[in-house]
Every structure is written in structure tokens, then in C-alpha cells.
Design a protein around this motif. Structure first.
Motif, PDB file in Angstrom:
ATOM      1  N   ARG A  50       0.855  -1.153   0.088  1.00 26.21           N
ATOM      2  CA  ARG A  50       0.079  -0.050  -0.087  1.00 26.21           C
ATOM      3  C   ARG A  50       0.843   1.340   0.102  1.00 26.21           C
ATOM      4  O   ARG A  50       1.652   1.569   0.775  1.00 26.21           O
ATOM      5  CB  ARG A  50      -0.994  -0.007   1.288  1.00 26.21           C
ATOM      6  N   GLU A  51       0.541   2.129  -1.175  1.00 30.72           N
ATOM      7  CA  GLU A  51       1.565   3.626  -1.083  1.00 30.72           C
ATOM      8  C   GLU A  51       2.984   3.242  -0.914  1.00 30.72           C
ATOM      9  O   GLU A  51       3.551   3.657  -0.196  1.00 30.72           O
ATOM     10  CB  GLU A  51       0.860   4.351   0.061  1.00 30.72           C
ATOM     11  N   HIS A  52       3.392   2.257  -1.909  1.00 25.29           N
ATOM     12  CA  HIS A  52       4.811   2.090  -2.085  1.00 25.29           C
ATOM     13  C   HIS A  52       5.534   1.469  -1.020  1.00 25.29           C
ATOM     14  O   HIS A  52       6.687   1.703  -0.769  1.00 25.29           O
ATOM     15  CB  HIS A  52       5.492   3.416  -2.269  1.00 25.29           C
ATOM     16  N   ALA A  53       4.623   0.642  -0.037  1.00 21.28           N
ATOM     17  CA  ALA A  53       5.560   0.025   1.064  1.00 21.28           C
ATOM     18  C   ALA A  53       4.586  -1.201   1.514  1.00 21.28           C
ATOM     19  O   ALA A  53       3.702  -1.408   1.230  1.00 21.28           O
ATOM     20  CB  ALA A  53       5.274   1.125   2.157  1.00 21.28           C
ATOM     21  N   VAL A  54       5.304  -1.939   2.096  1.00 19.68           N
ATOM     22  CA  VAL A  54       4.825  -3.225   2.383  1.00 19.68           C
ATOM     23  C   VAL A  54       4.399  -3.048   3.670  1.00 19.68           C
ATOM     24  O   VAL A  54       5.269  -2.776   4.668  1.00 19.68           O
ATOM     25  CB  VAL A  54       5.862  -4.498   2.321  1.00 19.68           C
ATOM     26  N   LYS A  55       3.094  -3.605   4.010  1.00 21.53           N
ATOM     27  CA  LYS A  55       2.401  -3.606   5.236  1.00 21.53           C
ATOM     28  C   LYS A  55       2.431  -5.205   5.889  1.00 21.53           C
ATOM     29  O   LYS A  55       2.135  -6.011   4.869  1.00 21.53           O
ATOM     30  CB  LYS A  55       1.297  -3.000   5.216  1.00 21.53           C
ATOM     31  N   PRO A  56       2.454  -5.208   7.005  1.00 15.95           N
ATOM     32  CA  PRO A  56       2.399  -6.681   7.563  1.00 15.95           C
ATOM     33  C   PRO A  56       1.131  -7.267   7.582  1.00 15.95           C
ATOM     34  O   PRO A  56       0.176  -6.383   7.705  1.00 15.95           O
ATOM     35  CB  PRO A  56       2.954  -6.504   8.841  1.00 15.95           C
ATOM     36  N   ALA A  57       1.053  -8.716   7.676  1.00 20.40           N
ATOM     37  CA  ALA A  57      -0.166  -9.408   7.433  1.00 20.40           C
ATOM     38  C   ALA A  57      -0.874  -9.049   8.879  1.00 20.40           C
ATOM     39  O   ALA A  57      -0.398  -8.877   9.754  1.00 20.40           O
ATOM     40  CB  ALA A  57       0.078 -10.929   7.398  1.00 20.40           C
ATOM     41  N   ASP A  58      -2.305  -9.139   8.673  1.00 23.32           N
ATOM     42  CA  ASP A  58      -2.876  -9.383   9.918  1.00 23.32           C
ATOM     43  C   ASP A  58      -3.130 -10.820  10.359  1.00 23.32           C
ATOM     44  O   ASP A  58      -3.927 -11.752   9.845  1.00 23.32           O
ATOM     45  CB  ASP A  58      -4.446  -8.816   9.560  1.00 23.32           C
ATOM     46  N   MET A  59      -2.117 -11.199  11.085  1.00 21.28           N
ATOM     47  CA  MET A  59      -1.901 -12.730  11.261  1.00 21.28           C
ATOM     48  C   MET A  59      -3.134 -13.181  11.910  1.00 21.28           C
ATOM     49  O   MET A  59      -3.996 -12.615  12.762  1.00 21.28           O
ATOM     50  CB  MET A  59      -0.894 -12.807  12.464  1.00 21.28           C
ATOM     51  N   TYR A  60      -3.524 -14.797  11.439  1.00 23.30           N
ATOM     52  CA  TYR A  60      -4.393 -15.454  11.815  1.00 23.30           C
ATOM     53  C   TYR A  60      -6.021 -14.760  11.677  1.00 23.30           C
ATOM     54  O   TYR A  60      -6.967 -15.530  11.780  1.00 23.30           O
ATOM     55  CB  TYR A  60      -4.578 -15.546  13.427  1.00 23.30           C
ATOM     56  N   THR A  61      -6.072 -13.983  10.715  1.00 27.41           N
ATOM     57  CA  THR A  61      -7.154 -13.781   9.817  1.00 27.41           C
ATOM     58  C   THR A  61      -7.653 -14.683   8.890  1.00 27.41           C
ATOM     59  O   THR A  61      -8.807 -15.026   8.603  1.00 27.41           O
ATOM     60  CB  THR A  61      -7.431 -11.978   9.406  1.00 27.41           C
ATOM     61  N   GLY A  62      -6.520 -14.931   8.176  1.00 33.61           N
ATOM     62  CA  GLY A  62      -6.842 -16.068   6.977  1.00 33.61           C
ATOM     63  C   GLY A  62      -7.532 -17.383   7.746  1.00 33.61           C
ATOM     64  O   GLY A  62      -8.347 -18.139   7.127  1.00 33.61           O
ATOM     65  N   SER A  63      -6.410 -17.725   8.674  1.00 29.98           N
ATOM     66  CA  SER A  63      -6.953 -19.244   9.361  1.00 29.98           C
ATOM     67  C   SER A  63      -8.208 -19.111  10.016  1.00 29.98           C
ATOM     68  O   SER A  63      -8.905 -20.128  10.033  1.00 29.98           O
ATOM     69  CB  SER A  63      -5.687 -19.593  10.198  1.00 29.98           C
ATOM     70  N   LEU A  64      -8.262 -17.965  10.463  1.00 34.57           N
ATOM     71  CA  LEU A  64      -9.927 -17.533  11.155  1.00 34.57           C
ATOM     72  C   LEU A  64     -11.134 -17.811  10.175  1.00 34.57           C
ATOM     73  O   LEU A  64     -12.031 -18.529  10.250  1.00 34.57           O
ATOM     74  CB  LEU A  64      -9.802 -16.428  11.909  1.00 34.57           C
ATOM     75  N   ALA A  65     -10.696 -17.320   8.889  1.00 32.59           N
ATOM     76  CA  ALA A  65     -11.757 -17.228   7.944  1.00 32.59           C
ATOM     77  C   ALA A  65     -11.906 -18.567   7.421  1.00 32.59           C
ATOM     78  O   ALA A  65     -13.029 -19.058   7.300  1.00 32.59           O
ATOM     79  CB  ALA A  65     -11.448 -16.474   6.839  1.00 32.59           C
ATOM     80  N   LEU A  66     -11.010 -19.630   7.340  1.00 33.30           N
ATOM     81  CA  LEU A  66     -10.863 -20.924   6.871  1.00 33.30           C
ATOM     82  C   LEU A  66     -11.603 -21.931   8.054  1.00 33.30           C
ATOM     83  O   LEU A  66     -12.465 -22.619   7.477  1.00 33.30           O
ATOM     84  CB  LEU A  66      -9.633 -21.437   6.533  1.00 33.30           C
TER      85      LEU A  66
END
Length: 216
Positions: A50-66
């Protein structure tokens, strides 16, 4: 398999390559279909640009969705590979195009967009609703009530993250797809497997919310 073991198993695909996911995979999102007319989204399950920079993952949101997909048989979409597209910020993009197709084809009634907030935030949960315009008041009250009943009482509305930027998933769904939607920002303390008693409250709450909104 125990829920904690499932969560850790699911998270491996996101934590791969230091949370850049499966680099080079096309498309950079995955979909799991279900039968309940609720779609859970996790666009920041991996690092994002986002806006020329890497922002860290929102950890465990993907696994929570699954996990929620498995528990409720709802629909699910999530980022699986790093790309130059931040689905929750840019206007348009392939993630939103796929989301649109899911909503239209399967007559999705609600979209729940999961995000992670720092443990330093003043809230446990922050509900982004475009200041009350993305979801009906009775449904919002039900969501808050379920969190409260599961012991998550510091639930704010549009406190820090209102989802009102036009590039958010919630704004896109509410304004373009005309489907009820809500952005749920979860404090790190409530999505940390090492504090499983708190994480479990989040899981139970979201499972009940999905089933209620889906008419179960």
C-alpha cells in the motif's frame, strides 16, 4: 482435530515465506464455496502493498476465515499470495472482481471482512460500518450482542476503522454490490493462539454471528 491444531495448520499457508504466502501464485486469492449466504473475507491474511510500502499481515485472519468456513459452511475469500494490489484499499482489482462474482452468483446476503488490529488498540473489536450505513441497525445490534454474550465487551463502532474509504471491501459491498457488509477489526489479544481462551471467544462469536446472519 482440535480447533487450535486446525488454526495452526491453516496458518501455515499464510506464514509461508515470512507471510508473503505462495509467491507467484495466480490469482493471488483463493475461494472456498459453501451453502450459507454469508461471505467471510480476509484480504490481509498475508503481507500487502500500500502506497509504495509493504504492510505486515493481519496474522490469523486467514486461518480464522477458513475455520469459520469449516464450522458454518459459509463462503470464504482470502489473499494467498503477495501482489501489488491491496484489496482493501485500491479501487477495483481482481479480489473485488472475484468477490462481486461470488455475491452475484450465490446471492450472498452478508459480507464480513476480517482484519487484525494491534494489541495496543483501545478496543477488543472495532466494527466498521461506514458510520451505520453498511448494515441494518437490528443486524448490527445482534452482532454486538453476540460478542458481549461471549465475554467480549469492549466492542466499538467506527472507533478507529470506519471502513468508509471507498477502496475498502465493506464500502465496495455496501455501495456497489448493495449487500450488507461489516468490517471487523480484531485486537491481537483476541486472535492469538497462545491466549486461546480469548481467541476461542472470538471464534465462538463469529461462528454464531455467521449462522444468525445466514438464517440458521
Amino acid at each position: 482435530m482440535h480447533i487450535l491444531s486446525l488454526i495452526e495448520q491453516y496458518e501455515l499457508q499464510f506464514s509461508n515465506n515470512n507471510y508473503f504466502g505462495d509467491i507467484g501464485v495466480d490469482p493471488s486469492y483463493s475461494i472456498v464455496e459453501g451453502s450459507l449466504p454469508v461471505l467471510v473475507s480476509a484480504p490481509h491474511a498475508i503481507n500487502h502493498f500500500r502506497e509504495h510500502a509493504v504492510k505486515p499481515a493481519d496474522m490469523y485472519t486467514g486461518s480464522l476465515a477458513l475455520l469459520l468456513q469449516k464450522l458454518t459452511n459459509c463462503y470464504c475469500i482470502y489473499s494467498n499470495s503477495f501482489s501489488k494490489e491491496d484489496p482493501n484499499y485500491i479501487l477495483g482489482g481482481e479480489y473485488k472482481a472475484a468477490l462481486r462474482a461470488l455475491v452475484k452468483e450465490h446471492r450472498i446476503q452478508f459480507v464480513i471482512d476480517l482484519h487484525g488490529a494491534s494489541k495496543l488498540r483501545e478496543f477488543d473489536i472495532d466494527l466498521g460500518t461506514l458510520y451505520g450505513t453498511s448494515i441494518r441497525e437490528n443486524n448490527l445490534n445482534d452482532v454486538i450482542g453476540i460478542f458481549n454474550n461471549n465475554g467480549i465487551t469492549n466492542v466499538r463502532q467506527n472507533h478507529t476503522f470506519s471502513a468508509s474509504h471507498p477502496g475498502t471491501i465493506t464500502s465496495y459491498c455496501a455501495k456497489e454490490l448493495l449487500v450488507q457488509s461489516i468490517q471487523i477489526e480484531i485486537n491481537r489479544n483476541y486472535r492469538n493462539p497462545n491466549a486461546f481462551d480469548l481467541f476461542q471467544k472470538t471464534i465462538h462469536s463469529l461462528e454464531q454471528i455467521i449462522k444468525l446472519l445466514g438464517g440458521v
